[in-house]
Design a protein around this motif. Structure first.
Motif, PDB file in Angstrom:
ATOM      1  N   ILE A 274       0.823  -1.205   0.000  1.00 24.28           N
ATOM      2  CA  ILE A 274       0.000   0.000   0.000  1.00 24.28           C
ATOM      3  C   ILE A 274       0.859   1.259   0.000  1.00 24.28           C
ATOM      4  O   ILE A 274       0.619   2.210  -0.733  1.00 24.28           O
ATOM      5  CB  ILE A 274      -0.933  -0.013   1.247  1.00 24.28           C
ATOM      6  N   LYS A 275       1.904   1.225   0.804  1.00 22.55           N
ATOM      7  CA  LYS A 275       2.779   2.376   0.955  1.00 22.55           C
ATOM      8  C   LYS A 275       3.466   2.715  -0.372  1.00 22.55           C
ATOM      9  O   LYS A 275       3.706   3.869  -0.681  1.00 22.55           O
ATOM     10  CB  LYS A 275       3.828   2.004   1.996  1.00 22.55           C
ATOM     11  N   ARG A 276       3.760   1.711  -1.151  1.00 23.66           N
ATOM     12  CA  ARG A 276       4.464   1.977  -2.409  1.00 23.66           C
ATOM     13  C   ARG A 276       3.544   2.212  -3.587  1.00 23.66           C
ATOM     14  O   ARG A 276       3.895   2.902  -4.530  1.00 23.66           O
ATOM     15  CB  ARG A 276       5.434   0.834  -2.701  1.00 23.66           C
ATOM     16  N   VAL A 277       2.345   1.633  -3.529  1.00 23.50           N
ATOM     17  CA  VAL A 277       1.457   1.723  -4.689  1.00 23.50           C
ATOM     18  C   VAL A 277       0.594   2.982  -4.670  1.00 23.50           C
ATOM     19  O   VAL A 277       0.477   3.674  -5.676  1.00 23.50           O
ATOM     20  CB  VAL A 277       0.570   0.454  -4.767  1.00 23.50           C
ATOM     21  N   ILE A 278       0.005   3.281  -3.511  1.00 27.23           N
ATOM     22  CA  ILE A 278      -0.986   4.361  -3.462  1.00 27.23           C
ATOM     23  C   ILE A 278      -0.430   5.735  -3.885  1.00 27.23           C
ATOM     24  O   ILE A 278      -1.082   6.447  -4.653  1.00 27.23           O
ATOM     25  CB  ILE A 278      -1.657   4.436  -2.061  1.00 27.23           C
ATOM     26  N   PRO A 279       0.775   6.127  -3.453  1.00 24.48           N
ATOM     27  CA  PRO A 279       1.271   7.440  -3.887  1.00 24.48           C
ATOM     28  C   PRO A 279       1.417   7.561  -5.409  1.00 24.48           C
ATOM     29  O   PRO A 279       1.432   8.665  -5.942  1.00 24.48           O
ATOM     30  CB  PRO A 279       2.637   7.548  -3.211  1.00 24.48           C
ATOM     31  N   LYS A 280       1.535   6.453  -6.105  1.00 31.66           N
ATOM     32  CA  LYS A 280       1.690   6.508  -7.566  1.00 31.66           C
ATOM     33  C   LYS A 280       0.380   6.161  -8.267  1.00 31.66           C
ATOM     34  O   LYS A 280       0.371   5.854  -9.460  1.00 31.66           O
ATOM     35  CB  LYS A 280       2.775   5.512  -8.008  1.00 31.66           C
ATOM     36  N   TRP A 281      -0.696   6.162  -7.501  1.00 32.58           N
ATOM     37  CA  TRP A 281      -1.976   5.690  -8.045  1.00 32.58           C
ATOM     38  C   TRP A 281      -2.528   6.597  -9.129  1.00 32.58           C
ATOM     39  O   TRP A 281      -2.547   7.811  -8.994  1.00 32.58           O
ATOM     40  CB  TRP A 281      -2.992   5.571  -6.906  1.00 32.58           C
ATOM     41  N   VAL A 282      -2.959   6.014 -10.234  1.00 30.12           N
ATOM     42  CA  VAL A 282      -3.592   6.770 -11.303  1.00 30.12           C
ATOM     43  C   VAL A 282      -5.082   6.498 -11.207  1.00 30.12           C
ATOM     44  O   VAL A 282      -5.498   5.350 -11.071  1.00 30.12           O
ATOM     45  CB  VAL A 282      -3.085   6.290 -12.686  1.00 30.12           C
ATOM     46  N   GLU A 283      -5.875   7.541 -11.281  1.00 28.31           N
ATOM     47  CA  GLU A 283      -7.314   7.394 -11.072  1.00 28.31           C
ATOM     48  C   GLU A 283      -7.932   6.374 -12.030  1.00 28.31           C
ATOM     49  O   GLU A 283      -7.476   6.216 -13.155  1.00 28.31           O
ATOM     50  CB  GLU A 283      -7.999   8.745 -11.250  1.00 28.31           C
ATOM     51  N   SER A 284      -8.963   5.716 -11.564  1.00 24.58           N
ATOM     52  CA  SER A 284      -9.701   4.677 -12.281  1.00 24.58           C
ATOM     53  C   SER A 284      -8.813   3.525 -12.752  1.00 24.58           C
ATOM     54  O   SER A 284      -9.109   2.818 -13.695  1.00 24.58           O
ATOM     55  CB  SER A 284     -10.511   5.258 -13.450  1.00 24.58           C
ATOM     56  N   ASN A 285      -7.713   3.361 -12.072  1.00 27.67           N
ATOM     57  CA  ASN A 285      -6.839   2.224 -12.336  1.00 27.67           C
ATOM     58  C   ASN A 285      -7.366   0.995 -11.577  1.00 27.67           C
ATOM     59  O   ASN A 285      -8.083   1.134 -10.599  1.00 27.67           O
ATOM     60  CB  ASN A 285      -5.453   2.589 -11.800  1.00 27.67           C
ATOM     61  N   THR A 286      -7.034  -0.182 -12.042  1.00 23.51           N
ATOM     62  CA  THR A 286      -7.228  -1.360 -11.205  1.00 23.51           C
ATOM     63  C   THR A 286      -5.929  -2.150 -11.223  1.00 23.51           C
ATOM     64  O   THR A 286      -5.221  -2.175 -12.213  1.00 23.51           O
ATOM     65  CB  THR A 286      -8.353  -2.293 -11.718  1.00 23.51           C
ATOM     66  N   LEU A 287      -5.633  -2.771 -10.107  1.00 23.58           N
ATOM     67  CA  LEU A 287      -4.373  -3.500  -9.985  1.00 23.58           C
ATOM     68  C   LEU A 287      -4.618  -4.836  -9.314  1.00 23.58           C
ATOM     69  O   LEU A 287      -5.293  -4.912  -8.289  1.00 23.58           O
ATOM     70  CB  LEU A 287      -3.405  -2.714  -9.097  1.00 23.58           C
ATOM     71  N   ARG A 288      -4.068  -5.887  -9.902  1.00 24.77           N
ATOM     72  CA  ARG A 288      -4.101  -7.196  -9.244  1.00 24.77           C
ATOM     73  C   ARG A 288      -2.651  -7.599  -9.016  1.00 24.77           C
ATOM     74  O   ARG A 288      -1.913  -7.825  -9.967  1.00 24.77           O
ATOM     75  CB  ARG A 288      -4.802  -8.221 -10.113  1.00 24.77           C
ATOM     76  N   LEU A 289      -2.249  -7.680  -7.742  1.00 21.00           N
ATOM     77  CA  LEU A 289      -0.859  -8.005  -7.424  1.00 21.00           C
ATOM     78  C   LEU A 289      -0.793  -9.311  -6.643  1.00 21.00           C
ATOM     79  O   LEU A 289      -1.716  -9.643  -5.901  1.00 21.00           O
ATOM     80  CB  LEU A 289      -0.257  -6.890  -6.565  1.00 21.00           C
ATOM     81  N   PHE A 290       0.298 -10.046  -6.824  1.00 21.19           N
ATOM     82  CA  PHE A 290       0.532 -11.175  -5.919  1.00 21.19           C
ATOM     83  C   PHE A 290       1.969 -11.135  -5.455  1.00 21.19           C
ATOM     84  O   PHE A 290       2.821 -10.479  -6.047  1.00 21.19           O
ATOM     85  CB  PHE A 290       0.188 -12.515  -6.577  1.00 21.19           C
ATOM     86  N   TYR A 291       2.234 -11.791  -4.335  1.00 24.19           N
ATOM     87  CA  TYR A 291       3.590 -11.809  -3.812  1.00 24.19           C
ATOM     88  C   TYR A 291       3.883 -13.168  -3.210  1.00 24.19           C
ATOM     89  O   TYR A 291       2.977 -13.936  -2.870  1.00 24.19           O
ATOM     90  CB  TYR A 291       3.807 -10.722  -2.764  1.00 24.19           C
ATOM     91  N   LEU A 292       5.169 -13.449  -3.102  1.00 24.58           N
ATOM     92  CA  LEU A 292       5.631 -14.684  -2.479  1.00 24.58           C
ATOM     93  C   LEU A 292       6.861 -14.251  -1.714  1.00 24.58           C
ATOM     94  O   LEU A 292       7.918 -14.093  -2.293  1.00 24.58           O
ATOM     95  CB  LEU A 292       5.988 -15.676  -3.587  1.00 24.58           C
ATOM     96  N   SER A 293       6.673 -13.956  -0.438  1.00 21.64           N
ATOM     97  CA  SER A 293       7.772 -13.353   0.311  1.00 21.64           C
ATOM     98  C   SER A 293       7.802 -13.888   1.727  1.00 21.64           C
ATOM     99  O   SER A 293       6.872 -14.534   2.177  1.00 21.64           O
ATOM    100  CB  SER A 293       7.606 -11.840   0.400  1.00 21.64           C
ATOM    101  N   THR A 294       8.874 -13.533   2.407  1.00 16.92           N
ATOM    102  CA  THR A 294       9.023 -13.958   3.791  1.00 16.92           C
ATOM    103  C   THR A 294       8.740 -12.769   4.696  1.00 16.92           C
ATOM    104  O   THR A 294       9.153 -11.655   4.394  1.00 16.92           O
ATOM    105  CB  THR A 294      10.459 -14.446   4.016  1.00 16.92           C
TER     106      THR A 294
END
Lengths: 319, 212
Positions: free
Chosen positions: A80-100
């Motif tokens: 959220i911290k990295r995505v929201i500041p760069k958010w473009v209006e009416s965008n949709t994003l589907r992200l996945f992660y595999l992390s520790t």
């Protein structure tokens, strides 16, 4: 996991690799793209965004300039911290992660947990809710696991709590009673606390508000509901109606008193269980308020799956 | 799949009282009273009883080896167990109390209160909630001895009749909370075996209402 023989360990790695590959394939086909979260977070910022987190369980480090960092304890915050500041209006994003993720255990050692998860941002709430639960069902089915999803719309409980006008301590007490499903303590609580009379009966029935949608609606029909409570139920009904009867009966249980550890969940929340793992294997929910904290409120939902438990269960089931 | 409903019962007095309750609802036909076996399986009702050390009941339930367990609230509090507390059996009633020599002042301005107890977590939490600084001395039994020989100022323990306290010249200075025996459940079992667990609770509750 500990192994005595190298061969067993390599076998395990192989199985793990295959399960992971399969999971990645399922989500990429649905349009999810990989996201790599940061390793470090600023302590101050993390604690501010997650006020109820146990600070003693964070793994802290000191940076060159003396500022405190934490080894990432959670992935959603990082996304959220990295995505929201760069958010473009009416965008949709589907992200996945595999992390520790990292945490400090009660005895002081650092523990790592491998997580697989998704975050679905910007899509209309109803559509994204259905898609997320469907995705969870398909993940478990793909590996032939028996499972149960426990879900709720926490706006129901929040709306009821508001009507009860409880003091901060009473509210905490009631939440704790619900968390432990302690009927005896609930009855005691009702006797000792002033609860607005229209809601006394409903509060005494709270722990019975679980099962199928039909069962819950039947109980609720006997009590007066405020419009926010009714709205929460209507939303839940729309969601449930998008699943087949078979899915509803076999895989989903509603429990209106499910509580989550994080305050930022608002709306749908859920956990999933498999029979041989004694703790939830998956959890998640809708967290629009969290995106508001970093500047822009957009629809957001996600879940995390505990990978080591999941792989253990897959290996056991398919042996 | 594992379709048995597994219950962990504590060996000893608490377990005996629990068995009486299960006896009344007809669930104990598989149990041979004087046997030293630890597991009894009822193939008809699909239930399995395990007899374990009281201190281990929570471990069995938290790890999901047992779906349900019977244990005193004191252990639940001390272990900070993450289990559901589904039913209050109404037996095994006692209290958490602070006890010491007669007229001992719990609030002292200039010294840290020394407390001997088997329940360090419960004690810490209780005194933290009222901002009193204390020092805990963990003991495993015969706690009543501690204030007599100067090991501690007071003790925190579970008190049933107060007989042991009296015999050792101690008295209750403050009651902390009531405790009794509870039916606890593993959170995952609760979901997967919800109907059977609910049925058991109902039977036990009806039984309770008949007797009271």
């Amino acid at each position: 996991m500990q192994f005595l023989q190298l061969n067993d360990e390599l076998q395990y790695f192989k199985a793990k690799y295959e399960v992971t590959k399969e999971l990645e394939q399922i989500v990429t086909q649905l349009g999810y793209t990989l996201f790599e979260p940061d390793f470090f977070e600023s302590y101050d910022q993390f604690v501010q965004m997650n006020q109820r987190v146990k600070t003693q369980s964070l793994v802290k480090l000191l940076d060159q300039d003396g500022s405190i960092l934490v080894l990432r304890p959670d992935i959603t915050t990082s996304v959220i911290k990295r995505v929201i500041p760069k958010w473009v209006e009416s965008n949709t994003l589907r992200l996945f992660y595999l992390s520790t993720i990292f945490s400090r255990s009660s005895v002081g050692s650092v523990e790592e947990k491998k997580q697989f998860g998704i975050e679905h941002l910007g899509t209309n709430q109803r559509i994204a809710d259905v898609e997320t639960i469907q995705l969870i069902i398909s993940l478990f089915k793909r590996f032939n696991l028996s499972f149960l999803i426990e879900l709720s719309n926490n706006q129901f409980l929040n709306a009821l709590m508001k009507e009860l006008q409880l003091s901060f301590t009473s509210q905490k007490e009631l939440k704790e009673i619900l968390y432990y499903k302690n009927q005896a303590a609930l009855e005691m609580f009702i006797k000792q606390t002033t609860i607005p009379s229209p809601f006394i009966e409903l509060v005494s029935q709270l722990l019975h508000l679980q099962g199928s949608l039909v069962e819950i609606k039947q109980i609720l029909s006997r009590y007066p509901l405020t419009s926010p409570m009714q709205n929460a139920m209507d939303e839940l009904e729309v969601l449930m109606n998008s699943f087949s009867i078979e899915e509803q009966n076999q895989s989903i249980r509603i429990d209106l008193t499910v509580l989550s550890q994080y305050d930022y969940y608002d709306g749908l929340i859920f956990k999933a269980y498999v029979p041989t793992i004694p703790v939830p294997i998956l959890s998640g929910g809708r967290y629009d308020p969290l995106t508001k904290m970093v500047g822009l409120e957009i629809p957001a939902i996600g879940f995390t799956l505990n990978m080591s438990d999941f792989i253990k269960e897959v290996i056991q089931t398919n042996e | 799949m594992n379709k048995y409903l597994t219950l962990a019962l504590p060996k000893g007095r608490l377990g005996d009282s629990a068995l009486e309750q299960f006896d009344k609802i007809g669930w104990t036909t598989s149990i041979q009273k004087d046997s030293r076996k630890l597991v009894f399986i009822d193939e008809v009702l699909r239930i399995r009883f395990m007899f374990v050390k009281p201190a281990d009941v929570i471990t069995y339930v938290e790890n999901g080896v047992a779906d349900l367990g019977v244990i005193g609230k004191d252990s639940i509090l001390e272990e900070e167990a993450d289990v559901y507390e589904l039913l209050d059996f109404g037996f095994g009633k006692c209290k958490f109390s602070i006890a010491g020599q007669k007229n001992f002042q719990l609030h002292q301005k200039d010294s840290v209160l020394k407390i001997a107890t088997k329940y360090p977590r419960v004690t810490l939490k209780y005194f933290a909630s009222r901002n009193q600084s204390i020092e805990i001395i963990k003991l495993n039994g015969s706690v009543e001895l501690a204030p007599l020989v100067g090991l501690s100022d007071v003790i925190v323990d579970i008190v049933e009749t107060g007989g042991t306290l009296k015999a050792n010249g101690l008295e209750i200075l403050e009651d902390m909370m009531d405790i009794s025996a509870k039916l606890i459940a593993n959170r995952v079992s609760y979901r997967f075996k919800h109907d059977r667990i609910q049925q058991l609770i109902q039977l036990l509750q009806e039984q309770k209402e008949v007797t009271t």
